[in-house]
Design a protein around this motif. Structure first.
Motif, PDB file in Angstrom:
ATOM      1  N   ARG A  12       7.604  -3.122  -4.535  1.00  0.00           N
ATOM      2  CA  ARG A  12       8.241  -3.822  -3.511  1.00  0.00           C
ATOM      3  C   ARG A  12       9.327  -3.135  -3.032  1.00  0.00           C
ATOM      4  O   ARG A  12       9.408  -3.030  -1.842  1.00  0.00           O
ATOM      5  N   ASN A  13      10.439  -2.771  -3.800  1.00  0.00           N
ATOM      6  CA  ASN A  13      11.201  -1.894  -3.233  1.00  0.00           C
ATOM      7  C   ASN A  13      11.145  -0.525  -2.657  1.00  0.00           C
ATOM      8  O   ASN A  13      11.891  -0.050  -1.856  1.00  0.00           O
ATOM      9  N   LEU A  14       9.931  -0.010  -3.165  1.00  0.00           N
ATOM     10  CA  LEU A  14       9.470   1.136  -2.533  1.00  0.00           C
ATOM     11  C   LEU A  14       9.302   1.297  -1.004  1.00  0.00           C
ATOM     12  O   LEU A  14       9.429   2.119  -0.251  1.00  0.00           O
ATOM     13  N   SER A  15       8.887  -0.104  -0.833  1.00  0.00           N
ATOM     14  CA  SER A  15       8.628  -0.245   0.731  1.00  0.00           C
ATOM     15  C   SER A  15       9.803  -1.244   1.601  1.00  0.00           C
ATOM     16  O   SER A  15       9.534  -1.666   2.513  1.00  0.00           O
ATOM     17  N   ASP A  16      10.624  -1.244   0.650  1.00  0.00           N
ATOM     18  CA  ASP A  16      11.898  -2.135   1.579  1.00  0.00           C
ATOM     19  C   ASP A  16      12.564  -1.432   2.828  1.00  0.00           C
ATOM     20  O   ASP A  16      12.518  -0.017   2.877  1.00  0.00           O
ATOM     21  N   LYS A  17      13.000  -2.127   3.622  1.00  0.00           N
ATOM     22  CA  LYS A  17      13.826  -1.546   4.703  1.00  0.00           C
ATOM     23  C   LYS A  17      14.878  -0.909   4.412  1.00  0.00           C
ATOM     24  O   LYS A  17      15.213   0.134   5.387  1.00  0.00           O
ATOM     25  N   LYS A  21      17.261   0.790  -1.439  1.00  0.00           N
ATOM     26  CA  LYS A  21      16.238   0.406  -2.557  1.00  0.00           C
ATOM     27  C   LYS A  21      15.178   1.099  -2.576  1.00  0.00           C
ATOM     28  O   LYS A  21      14.349   1.449  -3.683  1.00  0.00           O
ATOM     29  N   ARG A  22      14.474   2.070  -1.639  1.00  0.00           N
ATOM     30  CA  ARG A  22      13.454   2.832  -1.489  1.00  0.00           C
ATOM     31  C   ARG A  22      13.842   4.035  -2.343  1.00  0.00           C
ATOM     32  O   ARG A  22      13.035   4.401  -3.318  1.00  0.00           O
ATOM     33  N   LYS A  23      14.982   4.439  -2.395  1.00  0.00           N
ATOM     34  CA  LYS A  23      15.356   5.434  -3.207  1.00  0.00           C
ATOM     35  C   LYS A  23      15.606   5.258  -4.682  1.00  0.00           C
ATOM     36  O   LYS A  23      15.144   5.997  -5.640  1.00  0.00           O
ATOM     37  N   ASN A  24      16.123   3.931  -4.976  1.00  0.00           N
ATOM     38  CA  ASN A  24      16.213   3.617  -6.358  1.00  0.00           C
ATOM     39  C   ASN A  24      14.849   3.314  -7.140  1.00  0.00           C
ATOM     40  O   ASN A  24      14.655   3.633  -8.321  1.00  0.00           O
ATOM     41  N   ALA A  25      13.759   2.865  -6.443  1.00  0.00           N
ATOM     42  CA  ALA A  25      12.367   2.737  -6.571  1.00  0.00           C
ATOM     43  C   ALA A  25      11.858   4.104  -6.903  1.00  0.00           C
ATOM     44  O   ALA A  25      11.180   4.276  -7.818  1.00  0.00           O
ATOM     45  N   ALA A  26      12.280   5.081  -6.089  1.00  0.00           N
ATOM     46  CA  ALA A  26      11.562   6.340  -6.356  1.00  0.00           C
ATOM     47  C   ALA A  26      11.910   6.964  -7.688  1.00  0.00           C
ATOM     48  O   ALA A  26      11.532   7.667  -8.263  1.00  0.00           O
ATOM     49  N   PHE A  56       0.600   3.418   0.368  1.00  0.00           N
ATOM     50  CA  PHE A  56       2.036   3.629   1.101  1.00  0.00           C
ATOM     51  C   PHE A  56       1.870   4.742   2.192  1.00  0.00           C
ATOM     52  O   PHE A  56       2.036   4.158   3.446  1.00  0.00           O
ATOM     53  N   THR A  57       1.731   5.730   1.960  1.00  0.00           N
ATOM     54  CA  THR A  57       1.705   6.782   3.065  1.00  0.00           C
ATOM     55  C   THR A  57       0.643   6.640   4.291  1.00  0.00           C
ATOM     56  O   THR A  57       0.924   7.225   5.451  1.00  0.00           O
ATOM     57  N   ALA A  58      -0.473   5.914   3.713  1.00  0.00           N
ATOM     58  CA  ALA A  58      -1.422   5.751   4.705  1.00  0.00           C
ATOM     59  C   ALA A  58      -1.460   4.202   5.270  1.00  0.00           C
ATOM     60  O   ALA A  58      -2.254   3.783   6.007  1.00  0.00           O
ATOM     61  N   SER A  59      -0.323   3.505   5.123  1.00  0.00           N
ATOM     62  CA  SER A  59      -0.042   2.304   5.433  1.00  0.00           C
ATOM     63  C   SER A  59       0.231   2.199   6.974  1.00  0.00           C
ATOM     64  O   SER A  59       0.720   3.175   7.643  1.00  0.00           O
ATOM     65  N   ALA A  60      -0.169   0.849   7.519  1.00  0.00           N
ATOM     66  CA  ALA A  60       0.453   0.817   8.985  1.00  0.00           C
ATOM     67  C   ALA A  60       1.846   0.388   9.074  1.00  0.00           C
ATOM     68  O   ALA A  60       2.424   0.551  10.162  1.00  0.00           O
ATOM     69  N   GLN A  61       2.507   0.170   8.071  1.00  0.00           N
ATOM     70  CA  GLN A  61       3.705  -0.267   8.154  1.00  0.00           C
ATOM     71  C   GLN A  61       4.785   1.084   7.806  1.00  0.00           C
ATOM     72  O   GLN A  61       4.626   1.635   6.787  1.00  0.00           O
ATOM     73  N   ALA A  62       5.748   1.337   8.812  1.00  0.00           N
ATOM     74  CA  ALA A  62       6.581   2.508   8.598  1.00  0.00           C
ATOM     75  C   ALA A  62       7.253   2.609   7.539  1.00  0.00           C
ATOM     76  O   ALA A  62       7.510   3.616   6.774  1.00  0.00           O
ATOM     77  N   ASN A  63       7.814   1.370   6.959  1.00  0.00           N
ATOM     78  CA  ASN A  63       8.660   1.527   5.809  1.00  0.00           C
ATOM     79  C   ASN A  63       7.804   1.692   4.361  1.00  0.00           C
ATOM     80  O   ASN A  63       8.171   2.336   3.688  1.00  0.00           O
ATOM     81  N   LEU A  69       6.281   8.566   1.120  1.00  0.00           N
ATOM     82  CA  LEU A  69       6.696  10.033   1.061  1.00  0.00           C
ATOM     83  C   LEU A  69       7.920  10.077  -0.242  1.00  0.00           C
ATOM     84  O   LEU A  69       7.754  11.170  -0.868  1.00  0.00           O
ATOM     85  N   ILE A  70       8.811   9.503  -0.288  1.00  0.00           N
ATOM     86  CA  ILE A  70       9.740   9.676  -1.116  1.00  0.00           C
ATOM     87  C   ILE A  70       9.194   9.445  -2.668  1.00  0.00           C
ATOM     88  O   ILE A  70       9.833  10.152  -3.391  1.00  0.00           O
ATOM     89  N   GLY A  71       8.138   8.597  -2.706  1.00  0.00           N
ATOM     90  CA  GLY A  71       7.540   8.365  -4.089  1.00  0.00           C
ATOM     91  C   GLY A  71       6.893   9.581  -4.313  1.00  0.00           C
ATOM     92  O   GLY A  71       6.824  10.007  -5.686  1.00  0.00           O
ATOM     93  N   LEU A  72       6.118  10.363  -3.592  1.00  0.00           N
ATOM     94  CA  LEU A  72       5.494  11.359  -3.760  1.00  0.00           C
ATOM     95  C   LEU A  72       6.390  12.536  -4.302  1.00  0.00           C
ATOM     96  O   LEU A  72       6.022  13.465  -5.181  1.00  0.00           O
ATOM     97  N   ALA A  73       7.589  12.703  -3.650  1.00  0.00           N
ATOM     98  CA  ALA A  73       8.553  13.842  -3.937  1.00  0.00           C
ATOM     99  C   ALA A  73       9.096  13.437  -5.337  1.00  0.00           C
ATOM    100  O   ALA A  73       9.035  14.325  -6.250  1.00  0.00           O
ATOM    101  N   ALA A  74       9.415  12.009  -5.628  1.00  0.00           N
ATOM    102  CA  ALA A  74       9.981  11.906  -6.684  1.00  0.00           C
ATOM    103  C   ALA A  74       8.941  11.947  -7.978  1.00  0.00           C
ATOM    104  O   ALA A  74       9.150  12.369  -9.001  1.00  0.00           O
ATOM    105  N   ALA A  75       7.596  11.777  -7.815  1.00  0.00           N
ATOM    106  CA  ALA A  75       6.504  11.962  -8.680  1.00  0.00           C
ATOM    107  C   ALA A  75       6.487  13.563  -9.267  1.00  0.00           C
ATOM    108  O   ALA A  75       6.350  13.885 -10.183  1.00  0.00           O
ATOM    109  N   THR A  76       6.515  14.443  -8.061  1.00  0.00           N
ATOM    110  CA  THR A  76       6.551  15.745  -8.253  1.00  0.00           C
ATOM    111  C   THR A  76       7.675  16.142  -9.126  1.00  0.00           C
ATOM    112  O   THR A  76       7.751  17.027  -9.718  1.00  0.00           O
ATOM    113  N   VAL A  77       8.823  15.602  -8.805  1.00  0.00           N
ATOM    114  CA  VAL A  77       9.996  16.007  -9.566  1.00  0.00           C
ATOM    115  C   VAL A  77       9.831  15.490 -11.025  1.00  0.00           C
ATOM    116  O   VAL A  77      10.270  16.329 -12.107  1.00  0.00           O
TER     117      VAL A  77
END
Length: 363
Positions: A12-17, A21-26, A56-63, A69-77
């Motif tokens: 939920r936080n990963l898609s927050d506006k 919150k998105r950063k912490n979820a990542a 997420f990255t293929a979602s119709a919702q921009a958030n 995107l930030i999640g994929l980068a975090a997963a790589t890290v």
């Protein structure tokens, strides 16, 4: 299965506006993936990456897309040294986000790929062609923030390429060649920047491919931007110096380009082209015999050019050309020479001479 890997609250936080919150979820995603990598559970890691991509990255919702995107980068890290084996899942959705209609998504795509590249370094060279294409487009993005993010990513990619032994100049040149006549000033700066950087790498032979992009560089000499003209001129000056120091150069293909550019309406382009021709006649000598007629055709108008600098170089080139011994057996085309200006060779009150042409009587 997914919920068991990533808690619903994190999703939920990963898609927050809110970015925080998105950063912490990542960061939570990074920790989860790090634990899975330590356990060697790459099946669950693939599940996480697929979730970030499909939901997420293929979602119709921009958030959602931003969170993906930030999640994929975090997963790589989180994967660190294990990231290379998952790049085929991670990088493509990020690259697809570079053309997103939302400028903030494009911005976060640059940020994500920057962080991914920092982790995997040379391992992502296999995606270089697609990355270069994306960066070329982003260099002219309508949003200045996206442009700035793309510039940061571009610098990192250049660093990685210059230190990599996997980069293929043979595969890169077609990408460069097909973009060299683009008129957009931002793209032109981007291209000259890459040419200059790659030419500075000792193990990359840009000089050998110069005929493929020489005309494009000459085209930039008449750009309305002083900075672009200066960058193109600097690159050309460096290549000319390299030609002078190189034992093997393909003068022929470049001579054809220079002859055309010597007739340019732009004064600076004409001067640069005739200067190159002058050096080629000195350096290339008999290699240029088949191109004598074309070179002579380029020189003659320049001898009476309105610009004194061009007239001086053209006259000097003419003298150099006359001093070279030419033989029809080497491809010297007397008929082509005679056809130049209808056989009229009287320039500035002096007759051009072909006295060194074996088997041909001087005028």
């Amino acid at each position: 299965m997914t919920d068991a890997v990533i808690p619903p609250a994190v999703l939920r936080n990963l898609s927050d506006k809110l970015y925080e919150k998105r950063k912490n979820a990542a960061l939570e995603v990074e920790g989860i993936v790090k634990s899975l990598a330590a356990a060697g559970d790459h099946e669950k890691i693939s599940i996480v990456i697929n979730l970030l991509t499909n939901e997420f990255t293929a979602s119709a919702q921009a958030n959602h897309r931003k969170g993906g995107l930030i999640g994929l980068a975090a997963a790589t890290v989180g994967l660190t040294s294990d990231a290379a084996q998952h790049l085929s899942q991670i990088v493509p959705p990020v690259l697809e986000s570079f053309v997103d209609q939302d400028s903030r998504v494009r911005y976060y795509a640059c940020e994500a790929l920057y962080n991914i590249a920092k982790v995997v370094r040379g391992d992502f060279i296999i995606f270089f062609n697609r990355i270069f294409d994306a960066l070329c487009k982003l260099s002219a993005d309508s949003d200045p923030n996206v442009q700035s993010a793309a510039h940061l990513l571009d610098r990192l990619v250049k660093d990685i390429v210059t230190e990599s032994d996997q980069f293929s100049i043979e595969e890169f040149i077609p990408l460069l060649r097909e973009r060299m006549n683009v008129l957009n000033p931002y793209v032109r700066q981007f291209l000259v920047g890459w040419i200059t950087v790659l030419d500075s790498v000792p193990d990359i032979d840009m000089l050998g491919f110069l005929p493929d992009f020489l005309d494009g560089l000459f085209n930039m000499l008449s750009d309305s931007s002083h900075e672009i003209r200066q960058q193109a001129d600097s690159a050309l000056s460096e290549f000319l110096q390299e030609i002078k120091n190189s034992p093997s150069v393909d003068y022929g293909r470049m001579a054809e380009i220079l002859v055309q550019r010597a007739a340019s309406l732009d004064e600076f382009t004409r001067l640069t082209a005739i200067t190159w021709i002058n050096e080629f006649v000195k350096l290339g000598g008999e290699q240029l015999v088949p191109y004598y007629a074309d070179i002579l055709g380029a020189i003659l108008p320049c001898i009476s050019d309105k610009e004194e600098k061009i007239r001086v170089v053209a006259r000097e080139t003419n003298e150099e050309l006359r001093a070279i011994k030419a033989d029809p057996a080497d491809g010297f085309d007397v008929a082509a020479i005679l056809s130049i200006q209808g056989g009229n060779y009287r320039v500035s009150g002096r007759l051009l001479e072909l006295k060194h042409c074996t088997g041909y009587q001087p005028f």
